[in-house]
Motif scaffolding. Structure first.
Motif, PDB file in Angstrom:
ATOM      1  N   THR A 158      -8.906   3.094   9.150  1.00 51.32           N
ATOM      2  CA  THR A 158      -9.388   1.768   8.857  1.00 51.32           C
ATOM      3  C   THR A 158      -9.954   1.871   7.298  1.00 51.32           C
ATOM      4  O   THR A 158     -10.279   2.802   7.123  1.00 51.32           O
ATOM      5  CB  THR A 158     -10.741   1.572   9.724  1.00 51.32           C
ATOM      6  OG1 THR A 158     -10.217   1.589  11.131  1.00 51.32           O
ATOM      7  CG2 THR A 158     -11.406   0.310   9.373  1.00 51.32           C
ATOM      8  N   THR A 173      -7.593  -2.146   9.949  1.00 52.62           N
ATOM      9  CA  THR A 173      -7.171  -0.924  10.801  1.00 52.62           C
ATOM     10  C   THR A 173      -5.629  -0.926  10.914  1.00 52.62           C
ATOM     11  O   THR A 173      -5.352  -1.987  11.481  1.00 52.62           O
ATOM     12  CB  THR A 173      -7.893  -0.870  12.047  1.00 52.62           C
ATOM     13  OG1 THR A 173      -9.304  -0.846  11.694  1.00 52.62           O
ATOM     14  CG2 THR A 173      -7.524   0.349  12.912  1.00 52.62           C
ATOM     15  N   ILE A 192      -5.223  -4.526  12.781  1.00 49.61           N
ATOM     16  CA  ILE A 192      -6.231  -5.212  13.244  1.00 49.61           C
ATOM     17  C   ILE A 192      -7.236  -5.385  12.170  1.00 49.61           C
ATOM     18  O   ILE A 192      -7.644  -4.320  11.315  1.00 49.61           O
ATOM     19  CB  ILE A 192      -7.015  -4.261  14.392  1.00 49.61           C
ATOM     20  CG1 ILE A 192      -5.946  -3.910  15.369  1.00 49.61           C
ATOM     21  CG2 ILE A 192      -8.197  -4.871  14.989  1.00 49.61           C
ATOM     22  CD1 ILE A 192      -6.338  -2.695  16.276  1.00 49.61           C
ATOM     23  N   ALA A 236     -10.950  -6.901  10.839  1.00 51.03           N
ATOM     24  CA  ALA A 236     -12.570  -7.049  11.208  1.00 51.03           C
ATOM     25  C   ALA A 236     -13.334  -7.820   9.968  1.00 51.03           C
ATOM     26  O   ALA A 236     -12.997  -7.504   9.096  1.00 51.03           O
ATOM     27  CB  ALA A 236     -13.081  -5.746  11.728  1.00 51.03           C
ATOM     28  N   ALA A 260     -12.277 -12.863  10.728  1.00 47.55           N
ATOM     29  CA  ALA A 260     -11.802 -11.993  11.725  1.00 47.55           C
ATOM     30  C   ALA A 260     -12.945 -11.815  12.625  1.00 47.55           C
ATOM     31  O   ALA A 260     -14.080 -12.176  12.464  1.00 47.55           O
ATOM     32  CB  ALA A 260     -11.085 -10.890  11.033  1.00 47.55           C
ATOM     33  N   PRO A 261     -12.700 -11.471  13.863  1.00 43.94           N
ATOM     34  CA  PRO A 261     -13.766 -11.174  14.650  1.00 43.94           C
ATOM     35  C   PRO A 261     -14.448  -9.861  14.291  1.00 43.94           C
ATOM     36  O   PRO A 261     -14.140  -9.012  13.323  1.00 43.94           O
ATOM     37  CB  PRO A 261     -12.903 -10.571  15.945  1.00 43.94           C
ATOM     38  CG  PRO A 261     -11.376 -11.249  15.973  1.00 43.94           C
ATOM     39  CD  PRO A 261     -11.266 -11.354  14.403  1.00 43.94           C
ATOM     40  N   ASN A 262     -15.685  -9.690  14.674  1.00 39.93           N
ATOM     41  CA  ASN A 262     -16.580  -8.676  14.093  1.00 39.93           C
ATOM     42  C   ASN A 262     -16.254  -7.586  14.980  1.00 39.93           C
ATOM     43  O   ASN A 262     -15.862  -7.315  16.069  1.00 39.93           O
ATOM     44  CB  ASN A 262     -17.995  -9.016  13.925  1.00 39.93           C
ATOM     45  CG  ASN A 262     -18.590  -8.996  15.104  1.00 39.93           C
ATOM     46  OD1 ASN A 262     -18.188  -8.656  16.189  1.00 39.93           O
ATOM     47  ND2 ASN A 262     -20.104  -9.416  15.001  1.00 39.93           N
ATOM     48  N   PRO A 263     -16.760  -6.299  14.677  1.00 37.90           N
ATOM     49  CA  PRO A 263     -16.430  -4.837  15.571  1.00 37.90           C
ATOM     50  C   PRO A 263     -17.206  -5.125  16.882  1.00 37.90           C
ATOM     51  O   PRO A 263     -16.363  -4.543  17.694  1.00 37.90           O
ATOM     52  CB  PRO A 263     -17.432  -4.050  14.549  1.00 37.90           C
ATOM     53  CG  PRO A 263     -17.319  -4.411  13.099  1.00 37.90           C
ATOM     54  CD  PRO A 263     -17.396  -5.946  13.235  1.00 37.90           C
ATOM     55  N   GLU A 295     -17.239  -7.719  18.651  1.00 41.05           N
ATOM     56  CA  GLU A 295     -16.252  -8.734  19.596  1.00 41.05           C
ATOM     57  C   GLU A 295     -14.943  -7.853  19.804  1.00 41.05           C
ATOM     58  O   GLU A 295     -14.391  -7.952  21.017  1.00 41.05           O
ATOM     59  CB  GLU A 295     -15.786  -9.949  18.615  1.00 41.05           C
ATOM     60  CG  GLU A 295     -17.185 -10.942  18.673  1.00 41.05           C
ATOM     61  CD  GLU A 295     -17.191 -11.807  17.308  1.00 41.05           C
ATOM     62  OE1 GLU A 295     -17.763 -12.925  17.489  1.00 41.05           O
ATOM     63  OE2 GLU A 295     -16.628 -11.521  16.373  1.00 41.05           O
ATOM     64  N   LEU A 296     -14.675  -7.055  18.956  1.00 49.04           N
ATOM     65  CA  LEU A 296     -13.416  -6.205  18.831  1.00 49.04           C
ATOM     66  C   LEU A 296     -13.653  -5.217  19.946  1.00 49.04           C
ATOM     67  O   LEU A 296     -12.859  -4.871  20.911  1.00 49.04           O
ATOM     68  CB  LEU A 296     -12.899  -5.526  17.674  1.00 49.04           C
ATOM     69  CG  LEU A 296     -12.397  -6.527  16.604  1.00 49.04           C
ATOM     70  CD1 LEU A 296     -12.231  -6.024  15.230  1.00 49.04           C
ATOM     71  CD2 LEU A 296     -10.979  -7.198  16.977  1.00 49.04           C
ATOM     72  N   ALA A 298     -13.257  -7.137  23.299  1.00 51.67           N
ATOM     73  CA  ALA A 298     -12.169  -7.445  23.484  1.00 51.67           C
ATOM     74  C   ALA A 298     -11.057  -6.224  24.009  1.00 51.67           C
ATOM     75  O   ALA A 298     -10.322  -6.399  24.835  1.00 51.67           O
ATOM     76  CB  ALA A 298     -11.229  -8.029  22.075  1.00 51.67           C
ATOM     77  N   ALA A 299     -11.472  -4.946  23.221  1.00 60.36           N
ATOM     78  CA  ALA A 299     -10.703  -3.953  23.694  1.00 60.36           C
ATOM     79  C   ALA A 299     -11.045  -3.526  25.041  1.00 60.36           C
ATOM     80  O   ALA A 299     -10.213  -3.078  25.933  1.00 60.36           O
ATOM     81  CB  ALA A 299     -11.173  -2.735  22.935  1.00 60.36           C
TER      82      ALA A 299
END
Length: 187
Positions: free
Chosen positions: A40, A50, A68, A70, A82-85, A87-88, A91-92
């Motif tokens: 990242t 990332t 990816i 963020a 983008a999505p924030n950490p 949200e990621l 999502a993961a």
């Protein structure tokens, strides 16, 4: 284990190929070792990128190429690109357990009509901002709801749900502490 293996994919999964992977791992446990890594880089403000360049399976490096991104919303000093950490992270988690539900249904010969997972966590920014040592910087609880529909019974889906909670890597990762081995290199 895979007595129900058929030539036709179930929920898009090739059960014969899955059976071959399981047999190979049962014959040689070193084939079960998989390693993931990412790099990242900060892109300015609260934005980062990332890069996924590959992973290792059974000692063999397999190249991949994914990016990816963020960022934080405007209200948290980002540009909302983008999505924030957080949200990621969710999502993961959702993506990982989705694989478990789809595979679990496929192994039982259940055709899915739909699968949706809604996840929510709430944290207190006083911990992240260092305003209070008594406030943790992360989640105390994360709630998720799985909505699944297919030609299986309620009992089948309950069994799949229990199996996912026992076998999902990201369920495991988020439901108990992980030892983090950090290092710092300056310059």
């Amino acid at each position: 284990m895979l007595d129900t293996v058929k030539n036709a994919p179930v929920n898009g999964l090739d059960l014969q190929a899955l059976g071959e992977v399981v047999e190979a791992i049962e014959a040689d446990k070193s084939k079960a070792i998989v390693g993931f890594d990412v790099t990242t880089r900060w892109l300015g403000q609260t934005r980062s990128e990332t890069i996924v360049e590959g992973f290792t399976l059974a000692g063999e490096r397999i190249p991949r190429s994914h990016k990816i991104v963020a960022d934080e919303p405007h209200e948290l000093l980002g540009s909302d690109s983008a999505p924030n950490p957080q949200e990621l992270l969710m999502a993961a988690f959702n993506a990982c357990i989705t694989v478990g539900y789809v595979a679990g249904a496929a192994l039982k010969g259940i055709t899915l009509d739909s699968l949706e997972i809604k996840t929510r966590g709430e944290l207190d920014l006083r911990g992240f901002l260092g305003l209070s040592d008594s406030v943790p910087p992360g989640y105390q609880n994360v709630d998720y709801e799985v909505r699944i529909k297919g030609d299986g019974s309620a009992e089948d889906f309950a069994e799949i749900h229990e199996t996912v909670m026992k076998t999902s890597p990201n369920y495991f990762n988020m439901s108990r502490p992980i030892k983090m081995n950090g290092s710092l290199r300056v310059g």
